[in-house]
Design a protein around this motif. Structure first.
Motif, PDB file in Angstrom:
ATOM      1  N   ARG A 186       0.840  -1.193   0.000  1.00  0.00           N
ATOM      2  CA  ARG A 186       0.000   0.000   0.000  1.00  0.00           C
ATOM      3  C   ARG A 186       0.877   1.246   0.000  1.00  0.00           C
ATOM      4  NH1 ARG A 186      -3.993   3.555   2.289  1.00  0.00           N
ATOM      5  NH2 ARG A 186      -2.564   5.116   1.536  1.00  0.00           N
ATOM      6  N   ASP A 187       0.431   2.290  -0.673  1.00  0.00           N
ATOM      7  CA  ASP A 187       1.183   3.539  -0.757  1.00  0.00           C
ATOM      8  C   ASP A 187       1.422   4.066   0.650  1.00  0.00           C
ATOM      9  OD1 ASP A 187       2.442   5.602  -2.169  1.00  0.00           O
ATOM     10  OD2 ASP A 187       0.638   6.843  -2.127  1.00  0.00           O
ATOM     11  N   SER A 188       2.676   4.347   0.976  1.00  0.00           N
ATOM     12  CA  SER A 188       2.996   4.632   2.374  1.00  0.00           C
ATOM     13  C   SER A 188       4.335   5.331   2.506  1.00  0.00           C
ATOM     14  CB  SER A 188       3.057   3.314   3.169  1.00  0.00           C
ATOM     15  OG  SER A 188       4.008   2.437   2.570  1.00  0.00           O
ATOM     16  N   MET A 193       3.671  15.338  -3.226  1.00  0.00           N
ATOM     17  CA  MET A 193       2.846  14.540  -4.141  1.00  0.00           C
ATOM     18  C   MET A 193       2.282  15.429  -5.238  1.00  0.00           C
ATOM     19  SD  MET A 193       0.809  11.502  -2.087  1.00  0.00           S
ATOM     20  CE  MET A 193      -0.027  12.530  -0.857  1.00  0.00           C
ATOM     21  N   ASP A 194       1.805  16.616  -4.873  1.00  0.00           N
ATOM     22  CA  ASP A 194       1.265  17.558  -5.856  1.00  0.00           C
ATOM     23  C   ASP A 194       2.343  17.996  -6.847  1.00  0.00           C
ATOM     24  OD1 ASP A 194      -1.252  17.451  -4.712  1.00  0.00           O
ATOM     25  OD2 ASP A 194      -0.966  19.270  -3.508  1.00  0.00           O
ATOM     26  N   GLN A 195       3.545  18.233  -6.338  1.00  0.00           N
ATOM     27  CA  GLN A 195       4.635  18.712  -7.193  1.00  0.00           C
ATOM     28  C   GLN A 195       5.128  17.644  -8.162  1.00  0.00           C
ATOM     29  OE1 GLN A 195       7.552  19.957  -4.300  1.00  0.00           O
ATOM     30  NE2 GLN A 195       6.590  21.948  -3.945  1.00  0.00           N
ATOM     31  N   SER A 196       5.138  16.394  -7.718  1.00  0.00           N
ATOM     32  CA  SER A 196       5.793  15.334  -8.485  1.00  0.00           C
ATOM     33  C   SER A 196       4.864  14.385  -9.213  1.00  0.00           C
ATOM     34  CB  SER A 196       6.680  14.509  -7.543  1.00  0.00           C
ATOM     35  OG  SER A 196       5.872  13.797  -6.609  1.00  0.00           O
ATOM     36  N   GLY A 197       3.615  14.290  -8.761  1.00  0.00           N
ATOM     37  CA  GLY A 197       2.710  13.299  -9.311  1.00  0.00           C
ATOM     38  C   GLY A 197       3.020  11.887  -8.833  1.00  0.00           C
ATOM     39  N   ARG A 198       3.899  11.786  -7.828  1.00  0.00           N
ATOM     40  CA  ARG A 198       4.271  10.495  -7.261  1.00  0.00           C
ATOM     41  C   ARG A 198       3.482  10.244  -5.983  1.00  0.00           C
ATOM     42  NH1 ARG A 198       9.406   8.791  -9.358  1.00  0.00           N
ATOM     43  NH2 ARG A 198      10.424  10.450 -10.568  1.00  0.00           N
ATOM     44  N   GLY A 199       3.516   8.988  -5.531  1.00  0.00           N
ATOM     45  CA  GLY A 199       2.852   8.636  -4.291  1.00  0.00           C
ATOM     46  C   GLY A 199       3.807   8.674  -3.116  1.00  0.00           C
ATOM     47  N   LEU A 200       3.263   8.345  -1.946  1.00  0.00           N
ATOM     48  CA  LEU A 200       4.040   8.392  -0.709  1.00  0.00           C
ATOM     49  C   LEU A 200       5.248   7.453  -0.739  1.00  0.00           C
ATOM     50  CD1 LEU A 200       1.138   8.287   1.925  1.00  0.00           C
ATOM     51  CD2 LEU A 200       2.379  10.312   1.123  1.00  0.00           C
TER      52      LEU A 200
END
Length: 220
Positions: free
Chosen positions: A162-164, A202-209
């Motif tokens: 899970r994204d974490s 997350m907003d800046q990169s489009g990546r998850g945690l």
């Protein structure tokens, strides 16, 4: 605090370039894939993370087949209603680590997972919890689960895909360097600042945690 791109560049310079860094940043499971994980697998990993805490991980890994057999494949219903005879037999079972306090968490956390069935089940709750409130999930696990404070819950969620984020020593060092916190975050205020920083990245990169957390760790 720096823009995420700057932190990524720092990590890339330490890992042999951006392509090399990207190669060690596998994405987490999708939300739907997490939701589909059976509850016995959640109980298994939660238990493994609890037993690994303060113990040699290699020993736990080597004994894990014994754990699976001893706890009946971590069948949630069976474990939740573990009777004294079964519990006592586990205290003498050399196929597992015979720590009575941690053995008791299997029964307690199985009951916790059974309670989650009213909300759709463990997969629905853990997998569907929004990443921008990950600290809310950690707080729920700490309050309703057994021995799921600290890093045990974070490692359990990470190993389940899970994204974490994990507040490892290196991640905390980067958070401190960015002026987000002044020491490893444990209190509600510091955890909220940490979540807010991750949300911005997350907003800046489009990546998850998960990917952001790993980049932070490798930037130190």
């Amino acid at each position: 605090m720096r823009h995420f791109d700057e932190i990524f560049d720092i990590a890339a310079s330490r890992k042999g370039g951006s392509e090399a860094l990207e190669a060690v940043l596998p994405p987490p499971l999708s939300v739907e894939a997490c939701k589909a994980i059976p509850e016995d697998r959640w109980l298994s990993q939660i238990t493994k993370s609890i037993f690994q805490a303060g113990f040699n991980w290699k020993v736990i890994d080597a004994k894990w087949d014994g754990f699976e057999a001893a706890f009946k494949g971590f069948d949630v219903g069976a474990c939740a209603f573990m009777d004294d005879e079964w519990f006592d037999s586990l205290l003498t079972n050399t196929d597992i680590v015979r720590n009575g306090t941690k053995i008791a968490t299997v029964r307690d956390n199985a009951a916790f997972l059974m309670d989650l069935r009213t909300d759709g089940g463990a997969g629905e709750v853990f997998g569907g919890w929004p990443s921008d409130d990950y600290i809310g999930l950690l707080d729920m696990l700490k309050k309703r689960g057994s021995r799921l404070g600290g890093n045990s819950a974070m490692y359990a969620m990470r190993f389940m895909g899970r994204d974490s984020f994990i507040l490892s020593q290196d991640v905390c060092a980067r958070l401190i360097a960015e002026g987000i916190v002044d020491k490893p975050p444990t209190g509600k205020g510091a955890l909220r600042k940490t979540q807010d920083a991750f949300n911005k990245w997350m907003d800046q990169s489009g990546r998850g945690l998960t990917q952001i957390s790993r980049v932070l760790a490798m930037s130190v």
